[in-house]
Design an enzyme around this catalytic site. Structure first.
Site, PDB file in Angstrom:
ATOM      1  N   ASP A 145      55.193  14.195 -10.015  1.00  0.00           N
ATOM      2  CA  ASP A 145      55.739  15.044 -11.086  1.00  0.00           C
ATOM      3  C   ASP A 145      57.251  14.821 -11.012  1.00  0.00           C
ATOM      4  OD1 ASP A 145      55.756  17.004 -13.070  1.00  0.00           O
ATOM      5  OD2 ASP A 145      56.094  18.598 -11.623  1.00  0.00           O
TER       6      ASP A 145
ATOM      7  N   ALA B  18      56.870  15.021  -5.338  1.00  0.00           N
ATOM      8  CA  ALA B  18      58.056  15.816  -5.692  1.00  0.00           C
ATOM      9  C   ALA B  18      57.528  17.223  -5.989  1.00  0.00           C
ATOM     10  CB  ALA B  18      58.748  15.206  -6.899  1.00  0.00           C
ATOM     11  N   ALA B  19      57.388  18.012  -4.954  1.00  0.00           N
ATOM     12  CA  ALA B  19      56.491  19.173  -5.015  1.00  0.00           C
ATOM     13  C   ALA B  19      57.154  20.519  -5.261  1.00  0.00           C
ATOM     14  CB  ALA B  19      55.694  19.248  -3.714  1.00  0.00           C
ATOM     15  N   ALA B  20      58.433  20.644  -4.941  1.00  0.00           N
ATOM     16  CA  ALA B  20      59.054  21.981  -4.992  1.00  0.00           C
ATOM     17  C   ALA B  20      59.240  22.449  -6.441  1.00  0.00           C
ATOM     18  CB  ALA B  20      60.415  21.936  -4.290  1.00  0.00           C
ATOM     19  N   PRO B  21      59.011  23.715  -6.731  1.00  0.00           N
ATOM     20  CA  PRO B  21      58.698  24.804  -5.798  1.00  0.00           C
ATOM     21  C   PRO B  21      57.200  25.038  -5.575  1.00  0.00           C
ATOM     22  CG  PRO B  21      59.164  25.705  -7.944  1.00  0.00           C
ATOM     23  CD  PRO B  21      59.282  24.217  -8.092  1.00  0.00           C
ATOM     24  N   GLY B  22      56.371  24.124  -5.982  1.00  0.00           N
ATOM     25  CA  GLY B  22      54.988  24.203  -5.532  1.00  0.00           C
ATOM     26  C   GLY B  22      53.964  24.712  -6.527  1.00  0.00           C
ATOM     27  N   GLY B  23      54.351  24.827  -7.780  1.00  0.00           N
ATOM     28  CA  GLY B  23      53.372  25.255  -8.787  1.00  0.00           C
ATOM     29  C   GLY B  23      52.154  24.341  -8.780  1.00  0.00           C
TER      30      GLY B  23
ATOM     31  N   ASP C  53      59.266  17.072  -0.865  1.00  0.00           N
ATOM     32  CA  ASP C  53      60.379  17.165  -1.819  1.00  0.00           C
ATOM     33  C   ASP C  53      61.656  16.759  -1.107  1.00  0.00           C
ATOM     34  OD1 ASP C  53      60.640  18.611  -4.777  1.00  0.00           O
ATOM     35  OD2 ASP C  53      62.537  18.464  -3.686  1.00  0.00           O
TER      36      ASP C  53
ATOM     37  N   CYS D 284      58.447  16.452 -17.595  1.00  0.00           N
ATOM     38  CA  CYS D 284      58.587  17.472 -18.649  1.00  0.00           C
ATOM     39  C   CYS D 284      59.621  16.984 -19.642  1.00  0.00           C
ATOM     40  CB  CYS D 284      58.952  18.834 -18.072  1.00  0.00           C
ATOM     41  SG  CYS D 284      60.484  18.856 -17.144  1.00  0.00           S
TER      42      CYS D 284
HETATM   43  C1  LIG Z   1      59.829  18.394 -11.770  1.00  0.00           C
HETATM   44  S1  LIG Z   1      60.325  18.957 -10.253  1.00  0.00           S
HETATM   45  C2  LIG Z   1      58.844  19.179  -9.389  1.00  0.00           C
HETATM   46  C3  LIG Z   1      58.127  20.441  -9.748  1.00  0.00           C
HETATM   47  C4  LIG Z   1      56.923  20.650  -8.902  1.00  0.00           C
HETATM   48  N1  LIG Z   1      56.026  19.511  -8.974  1.00  0.00           N
HETATM   49  C5  LIG Z   1      56.160  21.889  -9.263  1.00  0.00           C
HETATM   50  O1  LIG Z   1      55.144  21.791  -9.934  1.00  0.00           O
HETATM   51  O2  LIG Z   1      56.559  22.978  -8.855  1.00  0.00           O
HETATM   52  C6  LIG Z   1      60.964  17.495  -9.520  1.00  0.00           C
HETATM   53  C7  LIG Z   1      61.290  17.613  -8.089  1.00  0.00           C
HETATM   54  O3  LIG Z   1      61.665  16.335  -7.656  1.00  0.00           O
HETATM   55  C8  LIG Z   1      62.514  16.503  -6.547  1.00  0.00           C
HETATM   56  N2  LIG Z   1      63.132  15.190  -6.311  1.00  0.00           N
HETATM   57  C9  LIG Z   1      64.180  14.612  -6.920  1.00  0.00           C
HETATM   58  N3  LIG Z   1      64.387  13.378  -6.408  1.00  0.00           N
HETATM   59  C10 LIG Z   1      63.447  13.182  -5.468  1.00  0.00           C
HETATM   60  C11 LIG Z   1      63.131  12.116  -4.589  1.00  0.00           C
HETATM   61  N4  LIG Z   1      63.818  10.984  -4.583  1.00  0.00           N
HETATM   62  N5  LIG Z   1      62.089  12.282  -3.746  1.00  0.00           N
HETATM   63  C12 LIG Z   1      61.369  13.413  -3.727  1.00  0.00           C
HETATM   64  N6  LIG Z   1      61.631  14.443  -4.528  1.00  0.00           N
HETATM   65  C13 LIG Z   1      62.641  14.331  -5.397  1.00  0.00           C
HETATM   66  C14 LIG Z   1      63.421  17.620  -6.946  1.00  0.00           C
HETATM   67  O4  LIG Z   1      63.997  18.232  -5.832  1.00  0.00           O
HETATM   68  C15 LIG Z   1      62.436  18.519  -7.689  1.00  0.00           C
HETATM   69  O5  LIG Z   1      61.986  19.538  -6.866  1.00  0.00           O
END
Ligand SMILES: C[S@@+](CC[C@H](N)C(=O)[O-])C[C@H]1O[C@@H](n2cnc3c(N)ncnc32)[C@H](O)[C@@H]1O
Length: 691
Positions: free
Chosen positions: A470, A402-407, A426, A527
């Protein structure tokens, strides 16, 4: 309107915990960071939040003396009691805020991080919402987590040392990366010294205030009074004023906590603990603006005094931090350039070699040439931690689920020095654009972006050396960034989210190659601070996947995860997980767990309906872990590109789909057989013709 909002209207919040820096500096630089006592925190807070116009814990009000009188008394105390105000000539939080509150680029890589989750507004998608935070720079020192004056090795050092910086190394000054550059170091320090001096002044003032507060508390305790807190049973609810008296509320919260701390001595005769706890809950909701449901959940995580520190910390922003992109530059170089641009900064502490804490800035940090050239990213300090725990190695195959926005993806790529391959996935297409932007800006070349629900893994791809999950979460660790969390989380969220998190974690585990020569690790992070989203999810995974075990995160600070909570008992190894709180480390609330996969997942352990599409906001998440072939228990669970196996899985999925629609799945079999037959006859015909 919560206090946070009120504070925004009335001016910036007071300093979060300046004295933490001072105290930590006094201990050995090599000593690991230690959590502040809740007590200590409270004392410090007494000096902050003046804009609120309310009393701070420990003031005379809690002794039952007239409030107005106390206010006057406090004003008379002058500088020692109110350091930020007394140091009016020094930079105030408001000045700092102004200094860094510059326009940001229209399209920010990391902005809108809370938007667009698969769970919509219910799930917090990214704790690294730093762009939004630029206006809220706080002078609090993350170096509380370790001395800033630690030896700085080249950021390209072997990763392990990044995780647990060697304490045995000689101290060489704040910035030096080798022993020959003392001149450069001197220049750098001189350039930065003005800002740091101001910071030290504030620290000193804070210390004086602490001493005064301690004295006050001592006096209070000597009196040993039994404060009148609880209303009489026959008291008419309706006769109470509609608008809460914040000053009174705060004073009562303090008194209640004091009573709960020393119940036998301070409680009124015939009153129970439960009555005081109920009053505290009510007052916290009214004072900070939480729903009762969430306040209770959070209150239950801590002692009353620590809970108060937690709620208080949620009213102030965390320090602004940037992460050096070691694919493009070194931290010292970056620091030098930013200092020349008028930024006051300091390394975040010895626990990270790439983080810089920003105290003030004359330039918009999201639009400097260095930012645009990808030399750094604005990233919350606690967001470094999952990647540090993951400890990706060069040439590995890594999945960021779950990578966006990529930090974290860009951090992973930097630690791998652009070698091997990172799959950054993502489910949210819009957010994935930000991910792609960051990848390009930061010069990441070893990463492939994909857009699946992570529940589809490992059918999409498996056999990874390491996987980071994440997870989308409720965001109870980042309330200071998103005050709406206080009221918009419902009971259903804490059912749906953990359900999704559990399924995602199983998918993460099943995507790892247990026989990886270098890895075989899974890191789960959120978080959020709730047990439902953390320990309970990890415990579930341990029960469902006996082929994984929890291992040390390798992180040098953090509180142990719970092994029991509110009557629930978790696997004892949960103590290997780590919790982070805003009030203990001045970082966003976070949770990190690291697993090692020791054997393949048994096919029998995986049962799912893969026909259901990826999760969306409105759907109740369902178990979508992949279907493995029955009768192949002993085989590896690597789910690569095995066409034959995939065909069978697809066939089963189709049957399941038909069953779900109330249709007869045998129809598919007949159809399948028919087509098989016709395929055979076609081949026979062709063979005939060829003859
Ligand atoms: C906590 S954020 C990730 C932040 C990211 N790891 C970073 O460091 O920038 C959680 C992410 O999970 C994604 N998400 C939610 N449900 C998901 C799923 N079933 N599969 C993959 N990604 C998912 C969301 O779109 C969101 O971008």
């Amino acid at each position: 309107m919560g206090v946070g909002r009120r504070m925004k209207k009335q001016g910036p919040p007071g300093l979060l915990d300046e004295s933490l820096i001072t105290k930590k500096r006094k201990v050995s630089a090599a000593a690991p960071p230690e959590p502040e006592t809740a007590n200590g925190r409270n004392k410090k807070r007494r000096t902050s939040g003046e804009g609120l116009g309310v009393k701070k814990p420990g003031n005379k009000n809690r002794e039952g003396k007239p409030k107005g009188g106390n206010d006057r008394k406090e004003k008379k105390k002058g500088p020692a009691a109110n350091p930020p105000k007394a140091k009016a000539a020094k930079p105030t939080p408001a000045n700092r805020q102004k200094a860094v509150k510059e326009p940001l680029p229209a399209v920010s890589d990391e902005e809108d991080n809370f938007a667009g989750s698969d769970l919509g507004s219910d799930a917090i998608d990214d704790p690294d919402v730093m762009e939004e935070e630029i206006g809220g720079v706080n002078v609090t020192g993350l170096d509380a987590l370790g001395s800033a004056s630690e030896a700085e090795d080249d950021e390209f050092d072997d990763f392990d040392s990044d995780v647990a910086d060697s304490d045995t190394r000689e101290r060489r000054g704040m910035w030096s990366e080798d022993e020959d550059d003392e001149d450069a170091q001197e220049k750098l320090t001189a350039a930065n010294i003005e800002g740091l001096t101001r910071k030290l002044d504030l620290e000193q003032a804070q210390e004086e205030a602490d001493a005064q507060a301690e004295l006050e508390e001592l006096q209070t305790n000597i009196t040993g009074d039994r404060p009148k807190i609880l209303g009489d049973e026959d008291e008419d609810e309706e006769s109470r004023p509609l608008a809460p008296d914040l000053q009174l509320l705060r004073s009562r919260i303090n008194d209640t906590i004091r009573v709960l701390d020393d119940f036998a001595k301070l409680a009124e005769e015939g009153r129970s603990r439960a009555e005081y706890t109920a009053q505290l809950l009510k007052d916290i909701c009214a004072y900070y603006g939480y729903s009762e449901f969430l306040a209770e959940k959070l209150l239950n995580l801590f002692s009353p005094r620590e809970a108060f520190a937690f709620f208080e910390a949620n009213e102030t922003p965390r320090p602004l931090v940037i992460r050096t992109n070691t694919l493009r530059t070194h931290r010292r170089e970056l620091a030098q350039i930013l200092i020349n641009r008028g930024v006051t900064l300091e390394p975040v502490g010895k626990w990270s070699k790439v983080g810089l804490q920003i105290f003030e800035s004359q330039v918009p940090l999201g639009a400097t040439p260095e930012y645009l050239a990808g030399h750094y990213i604005l990233q919350a300090a606690s967001s470094f931690l999952p990647v540090m725990a993951l400890a990706p190695q060069e040439n590995e195959r890594v999945l960021d689920m779950a990578a966006a926005p990529g930090g974290k993806t860009t951090h992973i790529a930097a630690l791998m020095r652009n070698t091997g391959c990172v799959f950054a996935n993502d489910a949210n297409k819009e957010r994935s654009k930000g991910l792609i932007g960051n990848i390009h800006r930061m010069g990441v070349k070893n990463t492939i972006v994909c857009n699946y629900s992570a529940l589809e893994f490992p059918r999409v791809m498996g056999g990874f050396d390491r996987v980071l999950l994440d997870a989308p979460c409720s965001g109870t660790g980042v309330i200071s960034k998103d005050q709406s969390v206080k009221t918009n989380k419902t009971e259903l969220d804490f059912i749906k989210l953990p359900h999704l998190q559990k399924q995602l974690l199983l998918a993460a585990i099943d995507s790892v190659d247990h026989s990886s020569k270098t890895g075989g690790y899974i890191v789960y992070s959120t978080c959020s601070v709730t047990v439902e989203e953390n320990e309970q999810v990890v415990h579930y995974a341990l029960m469902k996947r006996p082929n994984v075990k929890l291992v040390s995160t390798g992180l040098v600070f953090g509180k142990e995860g719970f092994t029991r909570h509110m009557g629930k008992v978790f696997h004892p190894s949960l103590k290997e997980t780590r919790r982070y709180y805003p009030h203990t480390y001045n970082v966003d609330g976070f949770f990190v767990a690291k697993f090692k996969k020791v054997a393949p997942t048994k096919a029998g352990a995986v049962h799912a309906d893969s026909s259901v599409k990826a999760s969306t906001t409105d759907e109740v998440p369902v178990d979508r872990t992949p279907i493995l072939e029955e009768g192949k228990e002993e085989e590896d669970d690597f789910a690569g590109f095995d066409e034959e196996e995939d065909a069978k899985i697809i066939e089963r999925a189709k049957r399941a789909s038909l069953r779900r629609k109330g249709k007869d799945p045998r129809a598919l079999g007949r159809k399948g057989k028919k087509s098989e037959k016709s395929e055979k006859s076609e081949k026979a015909e062709k063979a005939e013709k060829a003859k």
